[in-house]
Structure formats: structure tokens, C-alpha cells
Design a protein around this motif. Sequence first.
Motif, PDB file in Angstrom:
ATOM      1  N   ASP A 197     -41.319 -12.942  13.741  1.00 34.16           N
ATOM      2  CA  ASP A 197     -41.725 -14.571  13.842  1.00 34.16           C
ATOM      3  C   ASP A 197     -42.569 -14.560  15.003  1.00 34.16           C
ATOM      4  OD1 ASP A 197     -40.665 -16.379  14.340  1.00 34.16           O
ATOM      5  OD2 ASP A 197     -39.516 -15.308  16.240  1.00 34.16           O
ATOM      6  N   PRO A 198     -43.670 -15.594  14.940  1.00 29.83           N
ATOM      7  CA  PRO A 198     -44.810 -16.208  15.833  1.00 29.83           C
ATOM      8  C   PRO A 198     -44.510 -17.143  16.670  1.00 29.83           C
ATOM      9  CG  PRO A 198     -44.350 -17.900  13.721  1.00 29.83           C
ATOM     10  CD  PRO A 198     -42.650 -16.730  13.394  1.00 29.83           C
ATOM     11  N   THR A 199     -45.328 -16.396  17.416  1.00 31.34           N
ATOM     12  CA  THR A 199     -45.589 -17.223  19.051  1.00 31.34           C
ATOM     13  C   THR A 199     -45.957 -18.030  18.953  1.00 31.34           C
ATOM     14  OG1 THR A 199     -46.043 -14.676  20.196  1.00 31.34           O
ATOM     15  CG2 THR A 199     -46.518 -16.532  21.154  1.00 31.34           C
ATOM     16  N   ARG A 200     -45.143 -19.616  19.484  1.00 30.76           N
ATOM     17  CA  ARG A 200     -45.314 -20.884  19.726  1.00 30.76           C
ATOM     18  C   ARG A 200     -46.374 -20.662  20.488  1.00 30.76           C
ATOM     19  NH1 ARG A 200     -41.292 -25.892  18.390  1.00 30.76           N
ATOM     20  NH2 ARG A 200     -42.593 -27.201  18.604  1.00 30.76           N
ATOM     21  N   LEU A 201     -47.718 -21.973  20.658  1.00 31.52           N
ATOM     22  CA  LEU A 201     -48.402 -21.194  21.820  1.00 31.52           C
ATOM     23  C   LEU A 201     -48.578 -23.133  22.138  1.00 31.52           C
ATOM     24  CD1 LEU A 201     -51.345 -19.572  20.037  1.00 31.52           C
ATOM     25  CD2 LEU A 201     -49.534 -19.029  21.648  1.00 31.52           C
ATOM     26  N   THR A 202     -47.938 -24.311  21.421  1.00 36.21           N
ATOM     27  CA  THR A 202     -48.163 -25.657  22.127  1.00 36.21           C
ATOM     28  C   THR A 202     -46.554 -26.319  21.256  1.00 36.21           C
ATOM     29  OG1 THR A 202     -48.648 -26.546  19.588  1.00 36.21           O
ATOM     30  CG2 THR A 202     -50.179 -25.569  21.380  1.00 36.21           C
ATOM     31  N   ASP A 220     -57.015 -19.469  11.983  1.00 35.95           N
ATOM     32  CA  ASP A 220     -57.956 -18.738  11.321  1.00 35.95           C
ATOM     33  C   ASP A 220     -57.520 -16.890  12.558  1.00 35.95           C
ATOM     34  OD1 ASP A 220     -61.003 -17.819  11.848  1.00 35.95           O
ATOM     35  OD2 ASP A 220     -60.604 -18.561  14.202  1.00 35.95           O
ATOM     36  N   ALA A 221     -58.881 -16.143  11.662  1.00 33.05           N
ATOM     37  CA  ALA A 221     -57.888 -14.595  12.042  1.00 33.05           C
ATOM     38  C   ALA A 221     -59.163 -14.536  13.074  1.00 33.05           C
ATOM     39  CB  ALA A 221     -57.723 -14.129  11.515  1.00 33.05           C
ATOM     40  N   MET A 222     -59.084 -13.159  14.131  1.00 39.65           N
ATOM     41  CA  MET A 222     -59.677 -12.662  14.594  1.00 39.65           C
ATOM     42  C   MET A 222     -59.342 -10.963  15.059  1.00 39.65           C
ATOM     43  SD  MET A 222     -63.158 -12.750  15.037  1.00 39.65           S
ATOM     44  CE  MET A 222     -64.009 -15.090  15.037  1.00 39.65           C
ATOM     45  N   GLY A 223     -59.915 -10.082  14.588  1.00 40.92           N
ATOM     46  CA  GLY A 223     -59.028  -9.279  15.146  1.00 40.92           C
ATOM     47  C   GLY A 223     -57.869  -8.594  14.601  1.00 40.92           C
ATOM     48  N   LYS A 224     -57.436  -8.197  15.610  1.00 43.05           N
ATOM     49  CA  LYS A 224     -55.465  -7.924  15.734  1.00 43.05           C
ATOM     50  C   LYS A 224     -54.828  -9.644  15.574  1.00 43.05           C
ATOM     51  CE  LYS A 224     -55.822  -3.448  17.423  1.00 43.05           C
ATOM     52  NZ  LYS A 224     -55.624  -2.705  18.620  1.00 43.05           N
ATOM     53  N   THR A 225     -55.475 -10.709  16.185  1.00 42.13           N
ATOM     54  CA  THR A 225     -54.722 -11.743  16.480  1.00 42.13           C
ATOM     55  C   THR A 225     -54.978 -12.321  15.218  1.00 42.13           C
ATOM     56  OG1 THR A 225     -55.063 -11.132  18.436  1.00 42.13           O
ATOM     57  CG2 THR A 225     -54.384 -13.587  17.546  1.00 42.13           C
ATOM     58  N   THR A 226     -54.229 -13.277  14.338  1.00 39.84           N
ATOM     59  CA  THR A 226     -54.191 -14.365  13.559  1.00 39.84           C
ATOM     60  C   THR A 226     -53.038 -15.775  14.049  1.00 39.84           C
ATOM     61  OG1 THR A 226     -53.829 -13.151  11.563  1.00 39.84           O
ATOM     62  CG2 THR A 226     -53.453 -15.135  11.171  1.00 39.84           C
ATOM     63  N   VAL A 227     -53.959 -16.570  14.193  1.00 35.35           N
ATOM     64  CA  VAL A 227     -53.164 -17.999  14.570  1.00 35.35           C
ATOM     65  C   VAL A 227     -53.428 -18.938  13.363  1.00 35.35           C
ATOM     66  CG1 VAL A 227     -54.223 -17.938  17.260  1.00 35.35           C
ATOM     67  CG2 VAL A 227     -55.617 -19.361  14.995  1.00 35.35           C
ATOM     68  N   ALA A 228     -52.237 -19.915  13.802  1.00 34.89           N
ATOM     69  CA  ALA A 228     -52.253 -21.290  12.446  1.00 34.89           C
ATOM     70  C   ALA A 228     -51.130 -22.057  13.078  1.00 34.89           C
ATOM     71  CB  ALA A 228     -50.427 -20.274  11.494  1.00 34.89           C
ATOM     72  N   ALA A 252     -42.692 -15.011   6.707  1.00 34.67           N
ATOM     73  CA  ALA A 252     -42.071 -15.706   8.332  1.00 34.67           C
ATOM     74  C   ALA A 252     -42.159 -16.981   7.626  1.00 34.67           C
ATOM     75  CB  ALA A 252     -42.359 -15.114   8.962  1.00 34.67           C
ATOM     76  N   GLN A 253     -43.783 -17.279   7.415  1.00 34.93           N
ATOM     77  CA  GLN A 253     -44.301 -18.919   7.637  1.00 34.93           C
ATOM     78  C   GLN A 253     -43.424 -19.916   6.645  1.00 34.93           C
ATOM     79  OE1 GLN A 253     -47.726 -19.731   4.983  1.00 34.93           O
ATOM     80  NE2 GLN A 253     -46.916 -21.601   5.376  1.00 34.93           N
ATOM     81  N   THR A 254     -42.957 -19.461   5.160  1.00 40.80           N
ATOM     82  CA  THR A 254     -42.237 -20.208   4.274  1.00 40.80           C
ATOM     83  C   THR A 254     -41.281 -20.409   4.450  1.00 40.80           C
ATOM     84  OG1 THR A 254     -41.384 -18.076   3.634  1.00 40.80           O
ATOM     85  CG2 THR A 254     -44.050 -18.708   2.576  1.00 40.80           C
ATOM     86  N   ASP A 255     -40.422 -20.090   5.207  1.00 42.58           N
ATOM     87  CA  ASP A 255     -39.308 -20.987   5.062  1.00 42.58           C
ATOM     88  C   ASP A 255     -39.277 -22.505   6.269  1.00 42.58           C
ATOM     89  OD1 ASP A 255     -36.428 -21.474   6.263  1.00 42.58           O
ATOM     90  OD2 ASP A 255     -36.450 -20.345   7.832  1.00 42.58           O
ATOM     91  N   ASP A 265     -47.546 -27.571  15.027  1.00 40.65           N
ATOM     92  CA  ASP A 265     -48.253 -26.934  16.611  1.00 40.65           C
ATOM     93  C   ASP A 265     -48.346 -25.587  16.307  1.00 40.65           C
ATOM     94  OD1 ASP A 265     -46.414 -28.175  19.019  1.00 40.65           O
ATOM     95  OD2 ASP A 265     -44.852 -28.148  17.751  1.00 40.65           O
ATOM     96  N   LEU A 266     -49.203 -24.927  16.857  1.00 44.74           N
ATOM     97  CA  LEU A 266     -50.005 -24.282  17.315  1.00 44.74           C
ATOM     98  C   LEU A 266     -48.986 -22.603  17.713  1.00 44.74           C
ATOM     99  CD1 LEU A 266     -53.027 -22.558  16.177  1.00 44.74           C
ATOM    100  CD2 LEU A 266     -53.255 -22.545  18.509  1.00 44.74           C
ATOM    101  N   PHE A 267     -49.113 -21.632  16.354  1.00 46.17           N
ATOM    102  CA  PHE A 267     -48.843 -20.259  16.390  1.00 46.17           C
ATOM    103  C   PHE A 267     -49.681 -19.437  16.317  1.00 46.17           C
ATOM    104  CE2 PHE A 267     -45.724 -23.613  14.730  1.00 46.17           C
ATOM    105  CZ  PHE A 267     -44.601 -23.253  15.577  1.00 46.17           C
ATOM    106  N   ALA A 268     -48.879 -17.969  16.906  1.00 49.00           N
ATOM    107  CA  ALA A 268     -50.208 -16.557  17.198  1.00 49.00           C
ATOM    108  C   ALA A 268     -49.173 -15.761  16.053  1.00 49.00           C
ATOM    109  CB  ALA A 268     -50.567 -16.594  18.476  1.00 49.00           C
ATOM    110  N   ALA A 269     -49.564 -14.895  15.696  1.00 53.27           N
ATOM    111  CA  ALA A 269     -48.806 -14.016  15.219  1.00 53.27           C
ATOM    112  C   ALA A 269     -49.993 -11.890  14.875  1.00 53.27           C
ATOM    113  CB  ALA A 269     -48.740 -13.894  14.200  1.00 53.27           C
TER     114      ALA A 269
END
Length: 702
Positions: free
Chosen positions: A426-431, A387-395, A376-379, A405-409
Motif C-alpha cells: 500500500d503506497p504512502t500518499r505524499l500529497t 521515478d525510481a532511485m535506489g530503494k524508493t519509487t514514486v508515482a 496495488a496500483q491497478t485498483d 496525487d504523488l505516492f511513494a513505495a
Amino acid sequence: MESLDLESLFDLRTPRSVALSPDGSRAAFVVSEFDTGADERRNSLFVVPTDGSRDPHRLSRVSSAGNPAWSPGGNRLAFIATREEDIELAVQSSGDETDDDADGNDDGEGEDDETDSNSDDEPKPQVWLFDLALGGDARQVTEFDEGVSDFDWGPRGERLVVAARDPTDEQREYLDARRDDGPIELTRIQHKVNGQGWQDDVRTYLFVVDVETREATRLDDAYARGARAAQFGPQPAWGPSDRIAFVSYFGDDPDETYVQDLYTIAPDGSERERLTDGTLAAGGPRWSPTGDRVAFTAGDATNACAPTEVYVAAGAGDTDENTEVRSVSHSLDRTTLWPPVWTDEDTLFAQVTDGGQARLVALDAGADDPVRVFEAQTDGRDLLDFDAMGKTTVALLSHPSEGMDLFAAETAKLRDDTSENDTDCDPTRLTELNEALLSDAALPSCERVTFENSDGDEIEAIVHLPADFDSADPEPRPTIVHIHGGPMWYDAPKFSFDYAYWTGKGYVVCNVNYRGSISYGQAFTETIRGQWGPREADDIISGVEALVSRGWADPDRLFVSGFSQGGINTLHVVTRTDMFAAAAPEHGIYDFYSNFGTADMHQWYVNDFGYPWENPDGYRAISTIQDVDEISTPLLITAGGEDWRCPPSQAEQLYVSASRAGVESKLVVYPNEHHDIGAPERAKHRLAALTEWFESHDSVEE
């Protein structure tokens, strides 16, 4: 919608350096902002919940902050900042007549690392931390006279491992004299580094620092050494097995090699162990969750064209085991940009360059079996950091018409969201960092274009188009060909203020990923090894011709520019063609023969070309200064007054030579700038100067 103007540059906010809390619920990140009053950039620290439940919270605003790192418990956030001394320390020192060194050492032996320190009256970068459970301002943890360059938390959150310079008494006297404009005395072949200045013999050691007492203990056998030590340092990482990983070079002639070996050492400074074999340029160690393996990136120490790969050292946490080191990304044939991240005990995520874009791959820690993930990022979005930690990755993602902007998935969904699966990711937009700046702006669209060069090879270009441009029914536009540096780098479809500003003024902006660019495999990159210039120039010229044939570019309104290697390639282009109405080479090198020894990357030249007295024809073949009589294109030449990657003397040579050869030329030198343009007013001036140069040589504008 309105086009961006030059003043809008001061409102741009650029995110970087993201770090996830251990439970994955919060992300810390840094935002670069312009302080126009002080004419400086500021880096501010923010925290945001990864579920998107609220807006980011600013933690710092007074001075620059960087390198955020969460404590193992997740309740404290440490970072490096150059701030005024903590009031707690100031009160203590005013009531204490002793003047003990923070590190408790006066006997550091000199050999390697940074120099050109600022005045003693100015604060130095130190480790600070916020206690997010208690609240309040940040607390200063370190107090090294020469500052701190890097750090990591210990596994229990009670101590830090810190990288800091530790001069001997004699070296301290020399540094004090230097700050008073005393003579510069050099003993190192790697005698200067861009952005840091003249190199001295002071070592950067690792120290173990108690977070509560601030007591620091030096690890005498762990210090930075080598030709790249001043730029990258020892890069400490403290693992769950209570071993500290770091990189250095302890062989002969450290200033004449880019080798950096991976070592581990006990926190008491004992049992130093080398894990690599003296052939790699290693960096960025990261421990597995259990601490029995350490992953790191490494490139070929003698070949800059070879991809930087991810390696895993098994058994690194136990000196009684035989450590096995293997690449887990070799078959990918792509360069890893930053250190990998463990998502579980057997899997890593890494950021790689892949076909003119940075993206995520998943790596098996026990085998060379990479898998591209996060489709989904390659669009149209480029990956800046993650960074990734446990069940979460932020990009941190960048899009040409959406900003940065910063996204989480969910990490699991990223791994399942491949071309063979339709998992919704579809990642969650954080900022929304630049919403006010970009929401009503006329921003470019972006298309990939492929074409053949004169050798019949397929080359790719990233083309930024004005908001009102119809690529299916085009009207030819004035076109700026902007060439990336490196040369081992790449262009991607991402947000650029420069490109948005130029497309807002009606320009098409073309980025050619010429031969030598990374992200298309080693064979593509290595084509130019030992002979920079001819192939890159051919690809760039072929790309412009392709845009003209498409009807996108007006052949009478073509302009070319580039920074660093982009400036070098700009000259190679205009010595071969007169198709451009004007050119602007920035911060380039035009006489490699005379440049040897005056810039900080001479070991790279030795690796690729040998010594100039052994291969004078090779050095002259990649130099354009000898071909200025072939140039008819007007030149705007720029340089940084303190640029020691591409020294300003190179721009002077080109300016005087081109002017005497009858070429219309102008020279702009930015005092106190290194291999970059950082200060807000100078950044604005640079963009204005380039644009005015193109406009003044535009046949339609005239």
C-alpha cells in the motif's frame, strides 16, 4: 456532497514531472495551477520527503518551472524556467560594456529546429538551480539568447549538457526581422510545428555548461535534426562513463522521415558514434548506473501503430566495443509511454499502456522478459508519471473519485506485489493537492464495460457514472460519449474535471477504446492503419447501444464529442447514425485531401496513405466533408486559431458545408490557442459551451 461548478476549475491543481533525489529521500514535482489574474497556467516546483513526514514545500511561485533534475550529490535541484533575468547577471552586465554571446559562438550552421520566438523583450527559458543545502532563491545557470529546451547533469555535478538554439549572424538578423513582423521565408518541408510556429533553419545544438562560471562550449557534431526535431529536440543524457547520449537524424531528406537515431559523443565534442540502424524513432536515453549500457524508447519510424518499445544498447559507454542493441519489451506487445528508469544495474521500470490503463512493468536489461508489477496500483488508478532511485519509487496516480496525487513505495515491494504474491504494498500518499476542491464534491464512480461490435470483436469502454447512480438497478441517464484522440491513444479510469463536472450534472460519460487504441496490442491498433473512421465509428456506436441495452443510457438523450482524432471520429459517427441529439467535434480534420501540407503531421499521412496525388481515393475515404448531407445531428464545431495540428480552416470547411447542407451548426474559434485550450477563461468557456450545447438539445431540458 455538492457537484463541482465551473468556477471550481480554477482551483484544480494538476501534478506532473516527478524526479527523485539520488538517495530517494526527496521527490521534486511540478504542479500546474491557474493564474486567473493573468489568465494563464503556471507550473510551480515543489519538494516533498518520500517518507511522508511533512507536507510538500513550494520552491517557486513567480513564473512557470519544469524539467526538475537533481544534481548527482542531491544537494542542488536544477530546472527550466522562464523568469526575469537573475539579478546577479543583470548587475554584471550593467557594469560590463562587452556583449559576448553566452554560448561563445557566432558561426552556427543553419539547418533544423524551432522558430517563432517571442519578442526579445520577453525572458527566454533558461536553466536555474536551487542550492537546497544553502537555501535562498534559485540561481540562473544559462543565458542563451534563444533559451534552453532541455538539459542533464554531468556525472560529477560540475557541468550540464544543455540543448539550445544557436543562430548564425544571418539567421539572427532574420529572427529579429520576424519579431518585427518581417516576412516569413521557408526552405523546409517540415515548415511548421504546432505550438511553435513556422520553422526556420536554426539548429539546436548541445552545449556543455560549467555550473559555476556559466561558460558554455558548443558540441559542433551534436545537434537536433529531422522532421520531429523541433517537437522533441536532441534529448541529452550524460552518463557515468562520461559519454553524452542524444538523438538526431543525419541521413538524407531529414524532413521526410520520422527516424531518430541514438548517438553518443564525448563531452569535448569528439568521437560521435551512432548506436541504432536508421530504422527507429528513438528517444529518451537513460544510462545504467555504471554507464556501460543505455536504455531508450523507440517506435517504428514508418508505422505509428507499432508499439513503442524499450531497447538497451550494451557497450554504449565505450567506443572500442561493438554495441549490441536489443528490445527488452517486444514480447509485451504494449507501448511504453515515457523513458524507462534504471532501478539497479540489471533492471528497468517502464510505464506502459496495458488494457486501457498505464502501469509499471519491470524489464530485464539483458533479456526480453517483462514482468507486470505494482498490482496495488491497478485498483482503479492510472499511472501519470513515476521515478525510481535506489530503494524508493514514486508515482503520480490518478483516480476518478480521488483526484491526482504523488505516492511513494519500496521498489522491492513493488516487484514482489504481483498477482502471484500477496505482499502488502500500500503506497504512502505524499500529497493531497486537491483536498479542498474534492473532499466534499460529488465525484463519479468508474466501471469497465465490454461489448461486441458489429464484427463480433470484444471492445472495452471506461464509463464514468454519477455519484448517485446504481449500476445494478439503473435509471437511464443522459449520456455523453467522449472520444479520445490519437487515434493511437487510449482512455483510462482517471480523474477528469470535465467528467466530474458532467457526472455531477447527472450525465453518464462513456469512453470507448475503439479499434486503433493502444494498450490492447499491435494487432488491435493496426486494424485501422490506412483507413481511419469506419471501424472506430462502429465500435463507438456499438458501445452506446450496449449502454442503452444495460439501461444506463437514455436513448433519447445521447450526445457525442471528442478532441483532435476524437473530433474526427465524432463526424464519422454522425455521418453513420442519427441516434445522437447533438454533437461537438473539437479541433478535428474533416478533409484530409485539402489538409495535406497545411498541418504539421503530413509525414504521418505519407507513411499511412502515401501522397494525395497518388492515392486521392484513400484520402477522400477518411474525409467526412463529402458526407455532410448525411448528417442530421446539430453540430458545435470548435477550433484553435493557431492550431497547426488540426488547422482552423478544417473547422471552417465543416461549419460552412454543414450549414449549407441544412445542418444546425455553430462555430467557436479560440484565438491564439494551439492544439489545446490552455488559458483559464477559455478552458472554462469551452466546458460551458459544450454543456450548454448538450442541454439546449436535450429533449427533457426543453
